[in-house]
Design a protein around this motif. Structure first.
Motif, PDB file in Angstrom:
ATOM      1  N   PHE A  28     -36.602 -15.960  21.313  1.00 31.44           N
ATOM      2  CA  PHE A  28     -35.823 -16.440  20.195  1.00 31.44           C
ATOM      3  C   PHE A  28     -37.015 -18.043  19.790  1.00 31.44           C
ATOM      4  N   ILE A  34     -34.770 -13.013  16.193  1.00 29.74           N
ATOM      5  CA  ILE A  34     -33.188 -12.565  16.545  1.00 29.74           C
ATOM      6  C   ILE A  34     -33.808 -11.428  16.657  1.00 29.74           C
ATOM      7  N   PHE A 272     -16.594 -19.880  23.929  1.00 26.30           N
ATOM      8  CA  PHE A 272     -17.993 -20.274  23.420  1.00 26.30           C
ATOM      9  C   PHE A 272     -18.128 -20.773  22.104  1.00 26.30           C
TER      10      PHE A 272
ATOM     11  N   ILE B  81     -23.590 -13.168  10.192  1.00 23.90           N
ATOM     12  CA  ILE B  81     -24.171 -11.475  10.341  1.00 23.90           C
ATOM     13  C   ILE B  81     -22.354 -11.693  10.736  1.00 23.90           C
ATOM     14  N   GLY B 132     -30.035 -19.073  13.264  1.00 19.05           N
ATOM     15  CA  GLY B 132     -30.317 -18.435  14.118  1.00 19.05           C
ATOM     16  C   GLY B 132     -28.297 -18.652  15.371  1.00 19.05           C
ATOM     17  N   TYR B 133     -28.364 -19.831  15.507  1.00 16.41           N
ATOM     18  CA  TYR B 133     -27.085 -20.250  15.450  1.00 16.41           C
ATOM     19  C   TYR B 133     -26.105 -20.211  14.832  1.00 16.41           C
ATOM     20  N   ALA B 135     -25.914 -17.777  12.478  1.00 13.37           N
ATOM     21  CA  ALA B 135     -25.776 -16.362  12.492  1.00 13.37           C
ATOM     22  C   ALA B 135     -24.988 -15.377  13.421  1.00 13.37           C
ATOM     23  N   ILE B 136     -25.086 -16.082  14.611  1.00 12.11           N
ATOM     24  CA  ILE B 136     -24.442 -16.094  16.285  1.00 12.11           C
ATOM     25  C   ILE B 136     -23.138 -16.311  15.950  1.00 12.11           C
ATOM     26  N   ALA B 137     -22.626 -17.159  15.781  1.00 13.11           N
ATOM     27  CA  ALA B 137     -21.460 -18.198  15.408  1.00 13.11           C
ATOM     28  C   ALA B 137     -20.624 -17.593  14.635  1.00 13.11           C
ATOM     29  N   TRP B 139     -20.512 -14.105  13.690  1.00 15.22           N
ATOM     30  CA  TRP B 139     -20.100 -12.854  14.100  1.00 15.22           C
ATOM     31  C   TRP B 139     -19.004 -13.372  15.805  1.00 15.22           C
ATOM     32  N   VAL B 140     -19.675 -14.202  16.345  1.00 11.59           N
ATOM     33  CA  VAL B 140     -18.528 -14.578  18.068  1.00 11.59           C
ATOM     34  C   VAL B 140     -16.918 -15.088  16.579  1.00 11.59           C
ATOM     35  N   VAL B 141     -16.992 -15.272  14.817  1.00  8.24           N
ATOM     36  CA  VAL B 141     -16.255 -15.771  14.916  1.00  8.24           C
ATOM     37  C   VAL B 141     -15.104 -14.433  14.247  1.00  8.24           C
TER      38      VAL B 141
END
Lengths: 290, 351
Positions: A28, A34, A272, B81, B132-133, B135-137, B139-141
């Protein structure tokens, strides 16, 4: 004391997450990839160990001597062929779709070859050994070994990146690819080396997961999300940050589980999201990229 | 503002003989063709079996959520995502409403609006991140939403809950209403997307997509535009989730909030061509053709799907429709502006 134990178990779990996450952090941070197939690559490592190591007559614990070189070479080849073609398209979504496709291909090929049954890497009596300072606290030897391996791997990587010439080249292409090319660095080769390192670490993570617990073709995805969380909590570009991110996540999950076993993963997510709300670039983010 | 208004009509670029225009004339006829197709689809239950209409319901659901994701990723630059968060919440909104005695089919729009409302605080959080952050955030939600819903025992906890209030319908009647509801949702989603992209907001989104810094410098409210798209996408995905709940009579948290939805959405949109309305339509058709012909081969089918994804990403990075439209300069749903060169006979006399 049970709370202290929860924190201790969280730190041990965090070591595993950090080991899992450091390859992801590298891909990354350096290439902007990703890698949605990261979890599946770790599962492949487990199967490679189960299939190949017995034929070498090495003990399973030393399986990394076989698996890690294979993965490093595979990582270099993968980067120079498929990943580089995807990066050449100039759109970050191309590489996302490629790694997503690889993830589906990997998971289903493993399903076809090995069935959906769980497997583990047999390390004999080591799995049951633990350190018991009192009747509440129990530190499993193998988890402790994984934490130590994670610290050693991340520390070594940090040293390589900051002190060696290849490390300087990796940081240079990560910061500014064109400028690095101008001073004579072949960024494709450097990307290949970064991918080789990343895949070597994911092989270690896959072996660790096979020794601590079971793995199956479908286990990659859930570990992937935790690894992403560890990377983002720590902040991209900081390997120590990834270690801290893994440990923060692990501790949050274990404390959540201590409150109610159903809250383990949710507690990790809440921490997170809280980190994102307060410091959206992670706890140890390196200065904003220009 | 006035510049945007002027651009809505074909306009000449002074002294060059070039004009900027939106729709090719043929596209008007094709839009008529699309309307005729919708009418034909509305009569489908009379023409084909209930098995086929229930397959079409799944087609429409996937097309709806892919169109929403296309709006997010292809136009607003928001690679999520986590759209399964709103699919699952839409489905559970129906369950909650139906438990309280409301008619499940009529609740679908309400469920969609509920998802839109929920998406506002979610946007406030995930918009702190980029790329990218982000996308991951998201997904976590979605994963967090699944875990929260799974912990509420009054709506079935981890095992799910049936949708009450549908047993009074005869099976044939139920299949027809399901089909028409799904058709209505997908038509509204596509029409809203088309109108949105032709509106001033669409112009802002196109500017942001092409060059975000320049768009900000020109005074467009980029974050507001993105926020509107995020909420609209949540509404669309919520409606799709509500449809799933009603047509499948049962909601189960692991399936409703599955990241598999995002996998299908990404496949469909990128294969078809992101940043075009036609792309997800073509992608959905390809996805279901592959599924209908290959699904009996189990894992091999998904290996082929993965291989197609990689191959299209490398060789057709604009997706299949994107490749076609670039060659032919042709759009079913004309939302882009084109520069048209002067014809020999009318050069020098701009209209």
């Amino acid at each position: 004391m049970t709370w202290f134990n929860a924190i201790l178990q969280g730190i041990l779990l965090g070591g595993f997450y950090a080991l899992f996450a450091c390859g992801l952090s590298l891909l990354f941070g350096v290439m902007g990839i990703i890698n949605l197939a990261h979890g599946d690559f770790a599962v492949i490592a487990g199967y490679v160990a189960v299939v190949l190591v017995p034929s070498t007559h090495l003990p399973m614990v030393l399986g990394f001597l076989v698996v890690v070189p294979i993965f490093a070479l595979g990582g270099y080849i993968l980067q120079r062929t498929l990943f580089q073609s995807a990066l050449n398209r100039g759109d970050p979504l191309t590489i996302l779709l490629v790694t997503f496709g690889l993830s589906i291909i990997t998971e289903n090929s493993l399903l076809q070859a090995f069935s959906a049954n769980g497997q583990s890497i047999n390390i004999g009596s080591l799995i049951a050994d633990s350190i018991n300072p009192n009747n509440v606290i129990s530190i499993s030897d193998i988890s402790l070994v994984v934490l130590i391996v994670a610290v050693v791997v991340l520390g070594t990587l940090q040293l390589v990146l900051s002190r060696t010439s290849i490390g300087r080249m990796i940081r240079a292409v990560a910061d500014d690819r064109e400028a690095a090319e101008l001073v004579g660095i072949n960024h494709r080769h450097v990307f290949g080396i970064a991918a080789a390192i990343a895949l070597a670490t994911v092989a270690l993570a896959g072996l660790a997961s096979g020794m601590i617990t079971e793995f199956a073709p479908s286990t990659g995805t859930s570990n992937l999300l935790f690894a992403f969380e560890a990377v983002v909590i720590g902040g991209i570009g900081s390997l120590w940050g990834t270690l801290v991110g893994g440990i923060v996540l692990g501790v949050a999950q274990q404390i959540g589980a201590q409150i109610n076993p159903a809250y383990q993963i949710l507690a990790g997510h809440v921490v997170f999201l809280a980190v994102l709300a307060v410091r959206s670039r992670g706890l140890f983010a390196v200065r904003e990229a220009a | 503002m006035s510049a945007a208004g002027e651009l809505l009509a074909p306009s000449a670029i002074d002294g060059t003989g070039f004009t900027v225009r939106r729709a090719a004339r043929s596209s008007g006829w094709l839009l008529g063709f699309a309307a005729a197709l919708v009418v034909l689809l509305a009569f489908m239950p009379a023409l084909v079996s209930h098995g086929d209409t229930s397959l079409l319901v799944n087609v429409f659901v996937l097309l709806t959520i892919s169109t929403m994701w296309n709006l997010l990723a292809g136009y607003a630059g928001l690679v999520s995502i986590g759209q399964q968060a709103f699919i699952g919440l839409g489905a559970y909104s129906v369950v909650v409403a139906a438990i309280n005695g409301m008619e499940p089919f009529t609740v679908i729009p309400v469920a969609a609006v509920v998802c839109g409302v929920i998406s506002i605080p979610v946007a406030a959080l995930v918009f702190r991140t980029r790329g990218g952050y982000f996308a991951i955030a998201t997904w976590v939600v979605a994963s967090a939403a699944q875990l929260v819903i799974s912990s509420i025992t009054s709506i079935g906890g981890g095992t799910g809950h049936p949708v009450p209030g549908l047993s009074s319908l005869a099976p044939g009647e139920f299949a027809n209403i399901s089909y028409w509801s799904a058709l209505a949702v997908v038509v509204v989603a596509l029409a809203a997307t088309y109108l949105l992209l032709r509106s001033r907001l669409g112009l802002v989104l196109a500017a942001v997509r092409d060059n975000e810094d320049a768009a900000r410098a020109a005074g467009t409210r980029v974050t507001l535009a993105r926020g509107v798209v995020f909420v609209l996408a949540a509404i669309g995905c919520g409606a799709a989730g509500a449809l799933l709940a009603v047509t499948q009579l049962q909601v189960e948290p692991v399936a409703a909030f599955s990241v598999q939805w995002s996998a299908e959405i990404i496949f469909v949109t990128l294969i078809g061509g992101m940043g075009t309305i036609e792309g997800p339509i073509l992608g959905t058709v390809i996805y279901f053709v592959l599924q209908q012909n290959l699904a009996q081969h189990g894992a091999w089918y998904l290996i082929i799907v993965g291989t197609v994804a990689v191959a299209v990403a490398i060789w057709f990075p604009r997706g299949l429709w994107g490749t076609v439209t670039r060659r032919l300069r042709f759009e079913f749903f004309p939302v882009r502006y084109q520069v048209v060169g002067p014809r020999p006979q009318d050069s020098g006399s701009p209209t």
